[in-house]
Design an enzyme around this catalytic site. Sequence first.
Site, PDB file in Angstrom:
ATOM      1  N   GLU A  32       0.793  -1.223   0.105  1.00 27.46           N
ATOM      2  CA  GLU A  32       0.071   0.066   0.018  1.00 27.46           C
ATOM      3  C   GLU A  32       0.970   1.142  -0.088  1.00 27.46           C
ATOM      4  O   GLU A  32       1.738   1.123   0.945  1.00 27.46           O
ATOM      5  CB  GLU A  32      -1.088  -0.167   1.103  1.00 27.46           C
ATOM      6  CG  GLU A  32      -1.715   1.160   1.441  1.00 27.46           C
ATOM      7  CD  GLU A  32      -2.602   1.532   0.279  1.00 27.46           C
ATOM      8  OE1 GLU A  32      -3.372   0.987  -0.159  1.00 27.46           O
ATOM      9  OE2 GLU A  32      -2.261   2.771  -0.279  1.00 27.46           O
ATOM     10  N   LYS A  33       0.515   2.174  -0.895  1.00 26.66           N
ATOM     11  CA  LYS A  33       1.616   3.288  -1.194  1.00 26.66           C
ATOM     12  C   LYS A  33       1.051   4.355   0.225  1.00 26.66           C
ATOM     13  O   LYS A  33       1.904   5.241   0.451  1.00 26.66           O
ATOM     14  CB  LYS A  33       1.160   3.730  -2.397  1.00 26.66           C
ATOM     15  CG  LYS A  33       0.060   4.512  -2.946  1.00 26.66           C
ATOM     16  CD  LYS A  33       0.194   5.081  -4.283  1.00 26.66           C
ATOM     17  CE  LYS A  33      -1.255   5.641  -4.830  1.00 26.66           C
ATOM     18  NZ  LYS A  33      -2.062   6.466  -3.915  1.00 26.66           N
ATOM     19  N   GLY A  38      -6.884   1.120   4.049  1.00 26.01           N
ATOM     20  CA  GLY A  38      -8.620   1.232   3.737  1.00 26.01           C
ATOM     21  C   GLY A  38      -8.783   1.702   2.465  1.00 26.01           C
ATOM     22  O   GLY A  38     -10.085   1.860   2.144  1.00 26.01           O
ATOM     23  N   GLY A  39      -8.028   2.470   1.573  1.00 25.53           N
ATOM     24  CA  GLY A  39      -8.352   2.763   0.227  1.00 25.53           C
ATOM     25  C   GLY A  39      -9.118   3.903   0.006  1.00 25.53           C
ATOM     26  O   GLY A  39      -9.629   4.877   0.904  1.00 25.53           O
ATOM     27  N   GLY A 180     -23.756  11.733 -10.477  1.00 19.82           N
ATOM     28  CA  GLY A 180     -23.751  10.370 -10.124  1.00 19.82           C
ATOM     29  C   GLY A 180     -23.883  10.163  -8.836  1.00 19.82           C
ATOM     30  O   GLY A 180     -24.094  11.286  -8.167  1.00 19.82           O
ATOM     31  N   GLU A 201     -25.325  18.559 -14.654  1.00 20.34           N
ATOM     32  CA  GLU A 201     -25.128  17.134 -15.378  1.00 20.34           C
ATOM     33  C   GLU A 201     -25.542  17.179 -16.681  1.00 20.34           C
ATOM     34  O   GLU A 201     -26.458  17.602 -17.254  1.00 20.34           O
ATOM     35  CB  GLU A 201     -26.060  16.318 -14.727  1.00 20.34           C
ATOM     36  CG  GLU A 201     -26.267  14.825 -15.273  1.00 20.34           C
ATOM     37  CD  GLU A 201     -25.045  13.932 -15.327  1.00 20.34           C
ATOM     38  OE1 GLU A 201     -24.356  13.736 -14.333  1.00 20.34           O
ATOM     39  OE2 GLU A 201     -24.724  13.748 -16.506  1.00 20.34           O
ATOM     40  N   ARG A 270     -14.501   8.250 -12.151  1.00 21.30           N
ATOM     41  CA  ARG A 270     -13.234   7.875 -11.654  1.00 21.30           C
ATOM     42  C   ARG A 270     -12.130   7.216 -12.623  1.00 21.30           C
ATOM     43  O   ARG A 270     -12.799   6.177 -13.182  1.00 21.30           O
ATOM     44  CB  ARG A 270     -13.416   7.072 -10.301  1.00 21.30           C
ATOM     45  CG  ARG A 270     -14.268   7.995  -9.464  1.00 21.30           C
ATOM     46  CD  ARG A 270     -14.218   7.384  -8.032  1.00 21.30           C
ATOM     47  NE  ARG A 270     -13.101   7.123  -7.303  1.00 21.30           N
ATOM     48  CZ  ARG A 270     -12.267   8.121  -6.690  1.00 21.30           C
ATOM     49  NH1 ARG A 270     -12.641   9.092  -6.370  1.00 21.30           N
ATOM     50  NH2 ARG A 270     -11.072   7.480  -5.989  1.00 21.30           N
ATOM     51  N   HIS A 443     -45.096  -5.225  11.176  1.00 18.22           N
ATOM     52  CA  HIS A 443     -45.647  -3.842  11.280  1.00 18.22           C
ATOM     53  C   HIS A 443     -45.718  -3.445  12.366  1.00 18.22           C
ATOM     54  O   HIS A 443     -45.571  -3.995  13.707  1.00 18.22           O
ATOM     55  CB  HIS A 443     -47.346  -4.135  11.109  1.00 18.22           C
ATOM     56  CG  HIS A 443     -48.102  -3.023  11.345  1.00 18.22           C
ATOM     57  ND1 HIS A 443     -48.184  -2.042  10.435  1.00 18.22           N
ATOM     58  CD2 HIS A 443     -48.870  -2.516  12.233  1.00 18.22           C
ATOM     59  CE1 HIS A 443     -48.934  -1.043  10.629  1.00 18.22           C
ATOM     60  NE2 HIS A 443     -49.425  -1.182  11.669  1.00 18.22           N
TER      61      HIS A 443
HETATM   62  C1  LIG Z   1     -17.058   9.989  -2.198  1.00 16.19           C
HETATM   63  C2  LIG Z   1     -17.029   8.699  -2.538  1.00 16.19           C
HETATM   64  C3  LIG Z   1     -18.055   8.190  -1.631  1.00 16.19           C
HETATM   65  C4  LIG Z   1     -18.245   6.529  -2.017  1.00 16.19           C
HETATM   66  N1  LIG Z   1     -19.399   5.777  -1.354  1.00 16.19           N
HETATM   67  C5  LIG Z   1     -19.719   4.650  -1.658  1.00 16.19           C
HETATM   68  C6  LIG Z   1     -20.507   4.037  -0.847  1.00 16.19           C
HETATM   69  O1  LIG Z   1     -21.155   4.595  -0.233  1.00 16.19           O
HETATM   70  N2  LIG Z   1     -20.646   2.639  -1.278  1.00 16.19           N
HETATM   71  C7  LIG Z   1     -19.689   2.136  -2.015  1.00 16.19           C
HETATM   72  O2  LIG Z   1     -20.078   0.685  -2.368  1.00 16.19           O
HETATM   73  N3  LIG Z   1     -18.833   2.837  -2.718  1.00 16.19           N
HETATM   74  C8  LIG Z   1     -18.703   3.896  -2.576  1.00 16.19           C
HETATM   75  N4  LIG Z   1     -17.634   4.598  -3.340  1.00 16.19           N
HETATM   76  C9  LIG Z   1     -16.920   3.906  -4.343  1.00 16.19           C
HETATM   77  C10 LIG Z   1     -15.608   3.158  -3.426  1.00 16.19           C
HETATM   78  O3  LIG Z   1     -15.095   4.059  -2.598  1.00 16.19           O
HETATM   79  C11 LIG Z   1     -14.833   2.157  -4.477  1.00 16.19           C
HETATM   80  O4  LIG Z   1     -15.466   1.429  -5.261  1.00 16.19           O
HETATM   81  C12 LIG Z   1     -14.054   1.231  -3.659  1.00 16.19           C
HETATM   82  O5  LIG Z   1     -13.080   2.177  -2.697  1.00 16.19           O
HETATM   83  C13 LIG Z   1     -13.141   0.557  -4.682  1.00 16.19           C
HETATM   84  O6  LIG Z   1     -12.139  -0.236  -3.853  1.00 16.19           O
HETATM   85  P1  LIG Z   1     -10.839  -0.722  -4.542  1.00 16.19           P
HETATM   86  O7  LIG Z   1     -10.363  -1.758  -3.401  1.00 16.19           O
HETATM   87  O8  LIG Z   1     -10.868  -1.218  -5.960  1.00 16.19           O
HETATM   88  O9  LIG Z   1      -9.849   0.504  -4.542  1.00 16.19           O
HETATM   89  P2  LIG Z   1      -9.506   1.669  -3.585  1.00 16.19           P
HETATM   90  O10 LIG Z   1     -10.588   1.629  -2.384  1.00 16.19           O
HETATM   91  O11 LIG Z   1      -9.402   2.646  -4.324  1.00 16.19           O
HETATM   92  O12 LIG Z   1      -8.214   1.472  -2.912  1.00 16.19           O
HETATM   93  C14 LIG Z   1      -7.035   1.189  -3.773  1.00 16.19           C
HETATM   94  C15 LIG Z   1      -5.660   1.460  -2.820  1.00 16.19           C
HETATM   95  O13 LIG Z   1      -4.483   0.997  -3.619  1.00 16.19           O
HETATM   96  C16 LIG Z   1      -3.474   2.055  -3.170  1.00 16.19           C
HETATM   97  N5  LIG Z   1      -2.726   1.838  -4.457  1.00 16.19           N
HETATM   98  C17 LIG Z   1      -2.843   2.258  -5.614  1.00 16.19           C
HETATM   99  N6  LIG Z   1      -1.857   2.251  -6.562  1.00 16.19           N
HETATM  100  C18 LIG Z   1      -0.892   1.677  -5.800  1.00 16.19           C
HETATM  101  C19 LIG Z   1       0.302   1.000  -6.162  1.00 16.19           C
HETATM  102  N7  LIG Z   1       0.878   0.972  -6.931  1.00 16.19           N
HETATM  103  N8  LIG Z   1       1.047   0.553  -4.979  1.00 16.19           N
HETATM  104  C20 LIG Z   1       0.592   0.448  -3.520  1.00 16.19           C
HETATM  105  N9  LIG Z   1      -0.592   0.927  -3.504  1.00 16.19           N
HETATM  106  C21 LIG Z   1      -1.274   1.431  -4.517  1.00 16.19           C
HETATM  107  C22 LIG Z   1      -4.383   3.347  -2.893  1.00 16.19           C
HETATM  108  O14 LIG Z   1      -3.388   4.095  -2.324  1.00 16.19           O
HETATM  109  C23 LIG Z   1      -5.706   2.860  -2.351  1.00 16.19           C
HETATM  110  O15 LIG Z   1      -5.342   2.685  -0.913  1.00 16.19           O
HETATM  111  C24 LIG Z   1     -17.378   6.004  -2.866  1.00 16.19           C
HETATM  112  C25 LIG Z   1     -16.560   6.705  -3.687  1.00 16.19           C
HETATM  113  C26 LIG Z   1     -16.421   8.065  -3.391  1.00 16.19           C
HETATM  114  C27 LIG Z   1     -15.001   8.847  -4.022  1.00 16.19           C
END
Ligand SMILES: Cc1cc2nc3c(=O)[nH]c(=O)nc-3n(C[C@H](O)[C@H](O)[C@H](O)COP(=O)(O)OP(=O)(O)OC[C@H]3O[C@@H](n4cnc5c(N)ncnc54)[C@H](O)[C@@H]3O)c2cc1C
Length: 464
Positions: A32-33, A38-39, A180, A201, A270, A443
């Site tokens: 993780e960078k 938690g992403g 969206g 939009e 995105r 209910h």
């Molecule tokens: C404002 C907002 C609200 C949202 N609300 C919802 C919601 O309510 N419900 C829902 O289902 N979805 C929601 N989403 C969408 C959801 O956040 C994403 O679909 C989800 O986070 C995707 O998960 P992922 O594991 O694919 O990637 P991410 O969560 O994007 O995680 C990717 C991780 O990879 C790391 N990374 C990237 N490249 C590298 C690399 N080369 N080396 C090491 N680490 C790297 C990043 O730092 C990051 O931590 C929301 C998105 C946003 C922007």
Amino acid sequence: MTYDLIVIGSGPGGYSAAIRAGQYGLKTALVEKDTRRGGTCLLVGCIPTKALLHTADMWTFAQHATDEGITIDKPALNLPKAMDRKNAIVSKHSKGVDFLLKKNKVEVFNGFGTIKGPGKVEVTGDKGTQTLETKNILIASGSEARMLPGLTPDAEFILTNIEILNLQAVPKSMAIIGAGAVGVEFASMFKRFGTDVSIFEMMPRIVPVEDEEVSKELERLFKKQKIRVETGAKCENVQKTGKSVKMKVTLANGKVEDVETEKLLVAVGRSPNTDKIGLENTKVVTDRGFIKVDEYQQTAEPGIYAIGDVVAGTPQLAHVATAQGMVAVAKIAGKPATPIRRNRIPGCTYTEPGIGSVGLTEAQAKEKGYKVKVGKFPFLANSKATILGSHDGFVKIVADEQYGEILGVHIIGPEAFELISEAVTAMEAEATVETMRNTIHAHPTIYEAVGEAFQNVDGLAINV
Ligand SMILES: Cc1cc2nc3c(=O)[nH]c(=O)nc-3n(C[C@H](O)[C@H](O)[C@H](O)COP(=O)(O)OP(=O)(O)OC[C@H]3O[C@@H](n4cnc5c(N)ncnc54)[C@H](O)[C@@H]3O)c2cc1C
């Protein structure tokens, strides 16, 4: 040392997959960078937005408490405090992810991961560069906010989901480009905080992936809440003035308007984080940056899998990323793997009122050639919704006329994002409209509205 699996990215896709791999006894590493795990979802997406949307709910309640017979003297919104609360929730859960990774013996590497070829991941971090060897790689590098050409986000004026989550004062005005899920959730949040919100939009309707009737209802309710909604609108020539943002908007009727706003939120989709991760060293095939995979999340390069927001053709949702991770890891571990089914994925939008949907919209079902039967039930006729003071919206069932197969369920109304779970379970269990008609709903509950909508597929709802 050779790992069984290296996961790149610790979002809901990556961290869950790494934990599952640990549960299966695979020797697993996670790269993780970011300094926190938690992403997007946990750090700048799902969780912080829902924490602040909860604050918006509480603030609305505080302002209208007298309707409930409760007096709150001079309620005041303290946004910095609300941000602190949101940050504490994020930190708690990020630490929770670290705990779970450790518990499942996943080795965490802090740094940027680059694939150097099949079975080789280079990690560049504070401690320098090292190359790890592995039998399998799972790409879960997620996505980041797409920007309009020529624009760069900053902390003050042109915001993405990252900067807006750090505002310390409620802006007087905010324009949002894109309606969206992300755009409409921030619109709902900031309108309730007191900002004058306009949404622009380009598509003919807001929340364009939802059933048309749901889009129409949300637009009607947003307008009732005094959120400006312009569909079919094109925003151009965005400029910062030093105090505000100015842009030209061509409205659906062709009129060009000069719009000036204190903040501009760009929520136009995105982009996948795939351009710098070394895909050129592999046979992985992409489509406009998104990775093509088979039903088991395998890319065109044996031993390399991809899940979540980087994957072509699946909705960018946290639970999709997690579910795809389970499929990929089961496949890697030689366990039974069940590919996810596109029409069983719930989508939730946390506006006020909320949206929950699964399966085909009415238009999609008709396009696919189904003879469609629709059952609808309004929350206006649901006693619990009246008790909650939230009776806008409806439940809509899209069913196949011949066999009563449930093709789609679309809810806009109170707790719609929770109510949709009944429909998802029903569809997964291949329940029919008849099964759901015979299912007893307690209910008074808001989910009685779901039961009544199923009754109404055959015109048999009682309370409407
Ligand atoms: C404002 C907002 C609200 C949202 N609300 C919802 C919601 O309510 N419900 C829902 O289902 N979805 C929601 N989403 C969408 C959801 O956040 C994403 O679909 C989800 O986070 C995707 O998960 P992922 O594991 O694919 O990637 P991410 O969560 O994007 O995680 C990717 C991780 O990879 C790391 N990374 C990237 N490249 C590298 C690399 N080369 N080396 C090491 N680490 C790297 C990043 O730092 C990051 O931590 C929301 C998105 C946003 C922007």
